[in-house]
Design a protein around this motif. Structure first.
Motif, PDB file in Angstrom:
ATOM      1  N   ALA A 146      19.882  -3.549  81.048  1.00 54.70           N
ATOM      2  CA  ALA A 146      21.099  -3.128  81.474  1.00 54.70           C
ATOM      3  C   ALA A 146      22.484  -3.622  80.554  1.00 54.70           C
ATOM      4  N   ARG A 147      21.887  -4.399  79.446  1.00 56.40           N
ATOM      5  CA  ARG A 147      22.984  -4.854  78.429  1.00 56.40           C
ATOM      6  C   ARG A 147      23.524  -3.957  77.705  1.00 56.40           C
ATOM      7  N   THR A 148      24.470  -3.740  77.396  1.00 54.74           N
ATOM      8  CA  THR A 148      25.144  -2.719  76.401  1.00 54.74           C
ATOM      9  C   THR A 148      26.141  -3.218  75.628  1.00 54.74           C
ATOM     10  N   THR A 149      26.646  -2.685  74.605  1.00 54.08           N
ATOM     11  CA  THR A 149      27.927  -2.778  73.880  1.00 54.08           C
ATOM     12  C   THR A 149      28.557  -1.386  74.103  1.00 54.08           C
ATOM     13  N   ASN A 193      30.212  -4.389  83.401  1.00 56.24           N
ATOM     14  CA  ASN A 193      30.641  -5.997  83.849  1.00 56.24           C
ATOM     15  C   ASN A 193      30.785  -6.444  82.391  1.00 56.24           C
ATOM     16  N   ILE A 194      31.882  -6.598  82.067  1.00 55.27           N
ATOM     17  CA  ILE A 194      32.342  -7.522  80.658  1.00 55.27           C
ATOM     18  C   ILE A 194      31.928  -8.766  80.613  1.00 55.27           C
ATOM     19  N   SER A 195      31.105  -9.080  79.537  1.00 57.98           N
ATOM     20  CA  SER A 195      30.903 -10.555  79.322  1.00 57.98           C
ATOM     21  C   SER A 195      31.294 -11.076  78.078  1.00 57.98           C
ATOM     22  N   SER A 207      26.907  -5.718  81.011  1.00 56.81           N
ATOM     23  CA  SER A 207      25.727  -5.127  81.620  1.00 56.81           C
ATOM     24  C   SER A 207      26.326  -4.029  82.568  1.00 56.81           C
ATOM     25  N   ILE A 208      25.671  -2.853  82.505  1.00 53.95           N
ATOM     26  CA  ILE A 208      26.111  -1.502  83.525  1.00 53.95           C
ATOM     27  C   ILE A 208      25.573  -2.043  84.699  1.00 53.95           C
ATOM     28  N   VAL A 209      26.332  -1.653  85.542  1.00 51.18           N
ATOM     29  CA  VAL A 209      25.886  -2.001  87.027  1.00 51.18           C
ATOM     30  C   VAL A 209      26.506  -0.713  87.797  1.00 51.18           C
TER      31      VAL A 209
END
Lengths: 252, 252
Positions: free
Chosen positions: A150-153, A224-226, A184-186
């Motif tokens: 689910a990780r993305t930029t 969900n911005i990290s 991550s996209i949720v």
């Protein structure tokens, strides 16, 4: 010629207008006042056009155009480059689309870094939340990839507006700002208040989404911005804390 | 009033133009031919403007505008969506920028899929090679990532032109074509014929690159394409073989 004849000739020359008056307002078949009127109208139209061009030029510098399908939105110009968190919020809010990076799960390019175009909205025009919302289907490359990782930029470039072009900035010029939001996209759960906001955010700026086929099982999702990188000037990227990002406002 | 007086009045009324002629061409202080001339000029200007608008409308549908910094290029419209390889070559050639996906090596997002904006060119205007060239610095995120893993996907969207907007296609509408070229980025060795082509390709369409700081050690690089996906219509992406891609031409 006698002196008398000469005198008479001079007399006739001096007085010929009196004796045989010329037609006062004719010239080549056209009335002279008609020509004056014609010329006056042309001059007025030319002056009006000059004024209109000056007005257009003045307003051009004061609005940034972004087009998304049949919609076109006019925005105020970006905040100063020193206010990095605000620049990030600004570019996210005015953007109609982004590149979503994933690790590909498609057989021919399994494991490759991948990027796809996605329509995005962080809120209806003028109501920025800072959170990028998407309308995703697991039938699409990106949706499939996200099921595994689910990780993305989310990569957003000011080049999609007319700001960089009218400012003369090449797409890779750092002054043509780039916002790189990793996280991550949720899924946004149906029936929640946030789902209502996501729906309004996306459907107001991408009206065609309302008609997308039910069979593709589109769902609302958010980033969900990290971590946040911003490139908006020479000298390398800036880190912006997620807290500063959410505290900032895109417009004064 | 005596009959004589009446007769005199009638006589005066019938002959008043003869006795006290009215100014022939005056009305409210303005010559009537002047007004006619003015109106004629306005009508002519209006008709000319109508013709100009009709011409603009006719040509608008026939050119696609792409802006890159101070340059703006007019292109013919895209090939039919059924000619998938040609659509791929078309979008690659008209694009001035792309998203370059990498696996991030930056400490805070190490291992994350990443995407960055990169100015691109596959050849000077009208001279398409099909190979996307870039001008890369290892001081940049993308350059650093590629040192560890040279694999990338170059993602190009027709949304960067005005085609999707004027056609009413949302950026995520498949008719707003997306070209997804996966492969590896390799340096183009200085002094070779290909380096000369890459320089002309990039510098002609991104003139500011000529002035980029020497200290950043920019080098010419190209994508060695290993796989091509094209989304240019409903019904999912098409695979295009690298051979078909290079055989196709962007314009008829």
């Amino acid at each position: 010629m006698s002196i008398n004849e000469k005198d008479e000739l001079l007399y006739n020359m001096e007085n010929r207008d009196v004796e045989t008056p010329q037609p006062r307002v004719k010239r080549g078949g056209v009335h002279r006042p008609f020509l004056f009127g014609f010329a006056t109208a042309l001059c007025l139209v030319y002056l009006m056009d000059l004024g209109f061009e000056a007005y257009k030029f003045a307003t051009l510098r004061e609005t940034v155009q972004v087009a998304s399908g049949e919609l076109q939105t006019s925005w105020p110009p970006p905040p100063p480059y020193t206010e990095v968190a605000r620049v990030a919020r600004y570019v996210v809010h005015i953007s109609d689309w982004a590149s979503l990076a994933t690790i590909s799960t498609a057989a021919p390019i399994k494991g490759f870094p991948f990027a796809n175009t996605a329509s995005v909205s962080d809120g209806p025009v003028g109501l920025s939340s800072g959170t990028p919302y998407f309308y995703i289907s697991n039938l699409d490359f990106t949706g499939k990839d996200l099921l595994t990782d689910a990780r993305t930029t989310v990569s957003l470039s000011e080049a999609q507006s007319d700001y960089c072009h009218t400012s003369g900035f090449d797409p890779e010029d750092p002054r043509c700002a780039r916002i790189l939001l990793s996280g991550s996209i949720v899924e946004v759960k149906n029936g929640t208040e946030e789902a209502t906001f996501a729906r309004t955010a996306l459907f107001s700026r991408h009206p065609v989404m309302k008609t997308w086929p039910i069979g593709h099982h589109f769902f609302f999702a958010k980033l969900n911005i990290s971590h946040i990188y911003v490139l908006d000037f020479f000298g390398g990227a800036s880190d912006v804390s997620v807290q500063d990002y959410y505290k900032a406002t895109p417009f004064p």
